[in-house]
Design a protein around this motif. Structure first.
Motif, PDB file in Angstrom:
ATOM      1  N   VAL A 119       0.744  -1.343  -0.114  1.00 33.19           N
ATOM      2  CA  VAL A 119       0.021  -0.089   0.309  1.00 33.19           C
ATOM      3  C   VAL A 119       1.171   1.228  -0.108  1.00 33.19           C
ATOM      4  O   VAL A 119       0.840   2.175  -0.839  1.00 33.19           O
ATOM      5  N   GLU A 120       2.069   1.005   0.610  1.00 31.99           N
ATOM      6  CA  GLU A 120       3.047   2.602   0.391  1.00 31.99           C
ATOM      7  C   GLU A 120       3.481   3.106  -0.865  1.00 31.99           C
ATOM      8  O   GLU A 120       3.874   4.191  -0.526  1.00 31.99           O
ATOM      9  N   THR A 121       4.054   1.841  -0.912  1.00 36.08           N
ATOM     10  CA  THR A 121       4.357   1.886  -2.138  1.00 36.08           C
ATOM     11  C   THR A 121       3.721   2.241  -3.257  1.00 36.08           C
ATOM     12  O   THR A 121       4.395   2.666  -4.711  1.00 36.08           O
ATOM     13  N   GLY A 122       2.506   1.348  -3.254  1.00 33.54           N
ATOM     14  CA  GLY A 122       1.614   2.177  -4.436  1.00 33.54           C
ATOM     15  C   GLY A 122       1.314   0.850  -4.829  1.00 33.54           C
ATOM     16  O   GLY A 122       0.362   1.299  -6.203  1.00 33.54           O
ATOM     17  N   ASP A 123       1.806  -0.127  -4.712  1.00 38.13           N
ATOM     18  CA  ASP A 123       1.507  -1.845  -5.100  1.00 38.13           C
ATOM     19  C   ASP A 123      -0.255  -1.907  -5.844  1.00 38.13           C
ATOM     20  O   ASP A 123      -0.660  -3.169  -6.182  1.00 38.13           O
ATOM     21  N   ARG A 124      -0.263  -1.328  -4.388  1.00 38.34           N
ATOM     22  CA  ARG A 124      -2.398  -1.795  -3.907  1.00 38.34           C
ATOM     23  C   ARG A 124      -3.222  -1.151  -4.293  1.00 38.34           C
ATOM     24  O   ARG A 124      -2.623   0.077  -4.314  1.00 38.34           O
ATOM     25  N   ALA A 125      -4.208  -0.974  -4.652  1.00 41.75           N
ATOM     26  CA  ALA A 125      -4.919   0.351  -4.217  1.00 41.75           C
ATOM     27  C   ALA A 125      -5.271   0.428  -3.304  1.00 41.75           C
ATOM     28  O   ALA A 125      -5.339  -0.627  -2.416  1.00 41.75           O
ATOM     29  N   ALA A 126      -5.515   1.309  -2.240  1.00 42.00           N
ATOM     30  CA  ALA A 126      -5.602   1.477  -0.889  1.00 42.00           C
ATOM     31  C   ALA A 126      -7.111   2.241  -0.457  1.00 42.00           C
ATOM     32  O   ALA A 126      -8.165   2.441  -1.644  1.00 42.00           O
ATOM     33  N   ALA A 164       1.115  17.538   5.200  1.00 39.32           N
ATOM     34  CA  ALA A 164       0.141  17.180   5.448  1.00 39.32           C
ATOM     35  C   ALA A 164       0.034  16.616   6.218  1.00 39.32           C
ATOM     36  O   ALA A 164      -0.789  15.748   7.114  1.00 39.32           O
ATOM     37  N   GLY A 165       0.108  15.027   5.459  1.00 39.53           N
ATOM     38  CA  GLY A 165       0.006  13.943   6.584  1.00 39.53           C
ATOM     39  C   GLY A 165      -0.630  12.802   5.692  1.00 39.53           C
ATOM     40  O   GLY A 165      -0.883  12.274   5.648  1.00 39.53           O
ATOM     41  N   ALA A 166      -0.542  13.216   3.790  1.00 40.07           N
ATOM     42  CA  ALA A 166      -1.323  11.895   3.657  1.00 40.07           C
ATOM     43  C   ALA A 166      -0.301  11.260   3.602  1.00 40.07           C
ATOM     44  O   ALA A 166       0.714  11.350   3.391  1.00 40.07           O
ATOM     45  N   GLU A 167      -1.273   9.709   3.220  1.00 41.34           N
ATOM     46  CA  GLU A 167      -0.568   8.628   2.830  1.00 41.34           C
ATOM     47  C   GLU A 167      -0.870   7.911   1.576  1.00 41.34           C
ATOM     48  O   GLU A 167      -0.124   7.048   0.911  1.00 41.34           O
ATOM     49  N   ALA A 168      -1.725   8.207   0.757  1.00 40.10           N
ATOM     50  CA  ALA A 168      -1.730   7.878  -0.510  1.00 40.10           C
ATOM     51  C   ALA A 168      -3.001   9.266  -1.145  1.00 40.10           C
ATOM     52  O   ALA A 168      -4.075   9.570  -0.636  1.00 40.10           O
ATOM     53  N   ILE A 169      -2.152   9.899  -2.334  1.00 42.00           N
ATOM     54  CA  ILE A 169      -3.038  10.732  -3.218  1.00 42.00           C
ATOM     55  C   ILE A 169      -3.206  10.217  -4.637  1.00 42.00           C
ATOM     56  O   ILE A 169      -2.323   9.429  -5.518  1.00 42.00           O
ATOM     57  N   SER A 170      -3.883  10.030  -5.459  1.00 41.47           N
ATOM     58  CA  SER A 170      -4.707  10.254  -6.869  1.00 41.47           C
ATOM     59  C   SER A 170      -5.020  11.736  -7.279  1.00 41.47           C
ATOM     60  O   SER A 170      -5.300  12.365  -6.730  1.00 41.47           O
ATOM     61  N   GLN A 242     -14.392   7.536   3.717  1.00 43.84           N
ATOM     62  CA  GLN A 242     -14.535   6.013   2.181  1.00 43.84           C
ATOM     63  C   GLN A 242     -14.505   6.462   1.032  1.00 43.84           C
ATOM     64  O   GLN A 242     -14.793   6.502   0.001  1.00 43.84           O
ATOM     65  N   LEU A 243     -12.850   6.926   1.083  1.00 43.44           N
ATOM     66  CA  LEU A 243     -12.527   7.210  -0.205  1.00 43.44           C
ATOM     67  C   LEU A 243     -11.445   5.741  -0.906  1.00 43.44           C
ATOM     68  O   LEU A 243     -10.321   5.229  -0.112  1.00 43.44           O
ATOM     69  N   THR A 244     -11.304   5.888  -2.397  1.00 42.19           N
ATOM     70  CA  THR A 244     -10.427   5.285  -2.712  1.00 42.19           C
ATOM     71  C   THR A 244      -9.358   5.447  -3.622  1.00 42.19           C
ATOM     72  O   THR A 244      -9.858   6.904  -4.255  1.00 42.19           O
ATOM     73  N   VAL A 245      -8.437   5.448  -3.771  1.00 39.26           N
ATOM     74  CA  VAL A 245      -7.449   5.142  -4.360  1.00 39.26           C
ATOM     75  C   VAL A 245      -7.121   4.442  -5.386  1.00 39.26           C
ATOM     76  O   VAL A 245      -6.956   3.144  -4.930  1.00 39.26           O
ATOM     77  N   PRO A 246      -6.466   3.964  -6.917  1.00 39.42           N
ATOM     78  CA  PRO A 246      -5.729   2.576  -7.434  1.00 39.42           C
ATOM     79  C   PRO A 246      -4.582   3.296  -7.175  1.00 39.42           C
ATOM     80  O   PRO A 246      -4.350   3.412  -6.373  1.00 39.42           O
ATOM     81  N   ALA A 247      -4.215   1.785  -7.323  1.00 39.98           N
ATOM     82  CA  ALA A 247      -2.979   1.213  -7.746  1.00 39.98           C
ATOM     83  C   ALA A 247      -1.857   1.733  -8.776  1.00 39.98           C
ATOM     84  O   ALA A 247      -2.201   3.160  -9.980  1.00 39.98           O
TER      85      ALA A 247
END
Length: 265
Positions: A119-126, A164-170, A242-247
């Motif tokens: 998830v951290e590297t972006g290999d999986r959707a989150a 600002a602390g985002a963990e995943a962005i699209s 409940q938001l989603t970002v792709p891989a």
């Protein structure tokens, strides 16, 4: 009367034998004998020239043969060397494939740390809580005008959200990973080399209660707010749990030139 047919026959033979004057034979014999002598001399000259050409061709072929043999030997050696390089690279590729397969087999995919790393590297959707920022340029933000949102604005926006602390962005459905790029190409903005256009929808996963305020307070956030005000861009921010970002796409996930440094311990 019985002798008359024989007399006529003899007369015809005499006329046939003397049809041409004797001088004709004299002239004919002299002229054609000289022509035959001339033709014989010309034929000899032609044969001599042909023999000379054949001899020169043979000599040239013999003199060129060593160079041709060297070129042929060099070409064969070059082909053999390339075959050896190809075989070596095929063996290396097979060895690397075996090493990757071994690493995959030894990985404990049920380990939560493994899944979190993906998830951290972006290999999986989150999925999770976070904010959605939608930037919609007005008619004043025309690409023919130099005062419009640029790739640099989006870069600063994304960096401010990380800060600002985002963990995943699209951005417009393109996940931002460690090898992602936001660039201008052909007069438009691209993310991971895919073209995007307004409205620009940025999804950032993180603490929905503090993510927006921390973004507004950091330098990147202040720069972004100044840009949208100057360009009169509609900037809407909504929060959700409940938001989603792709891989990340495979092309922007696998390093090619970077190599890991062995731990000296």
């Amino acid at each position: 009367m019985a002798d008359e047919p024989d007399r006529r026959t003899g007369l015809l033979e005499q006329i046939a034998d003397t049809a041409l004057d004797d001088d004709y034979y004299v002239v004919r014999a002299g002229r054609y004998s000289q022509s035959r002598e001339f033709n014989t001399a010309l034929t000899g000259v032609v044969l001599g020239l042909f023999a000379l050409l054949v001899t020169m061709a043979v000599i040239q072929t013999r003199s060129d043969r060593p160079a041709t043999e060297r070129e042929r030997a060099s070409l064969i050696a070059n082909v053999d060397a390339r075959k050896k390089v190809l075989t070596s690279r095929e063996n290396t590729a097979a060895s690397l494939r075996a090493a990757v397969a071994e690493l995959r087999a030894s990985t404990n995919r049920s380990d939560p740390a493994y899944e979190m790393l993906r998830v951290e590297t972006g290999d999986r959707a989150a999925r999770g809580p976070g904010i959605t920022l939608t930037a919609t340029p007005t008619s004043n933000d025309d690409r023919r005008n130099t005062n419009h949102l640029t790739d640099n604005d989006l870069q600063i926006l994304v960096n401010g959200l990380w800060y600002a602390g985002a963990e995943a962005i699209s951005v417009n459905g393109r996940r931002i990973g460690t090898m992602s790029a936001i660039r201008t190409a052909g007069g438009g903005i691209t993310v991971n080399y895919d073209p995007i256009g307004p409205p620009y929808v940025i999804v950032a996963l993180g603490n929905e209660d503090t993510l927006e305020s921390r973004f507004n307070d950091n330098p990147s956030g202040r720069h972004w707010l100044g840009r949208v005000q100057a360009l009169r861009v509609r900037n809407e921010v909504t929060s959700s749990d409940q938001l989603t970002v792709p891989a990340v796409t495979a092309q922007r996930l696998t390093p090619i030139h970077a190599k890991a440094i062995e731990d000296p311990r």
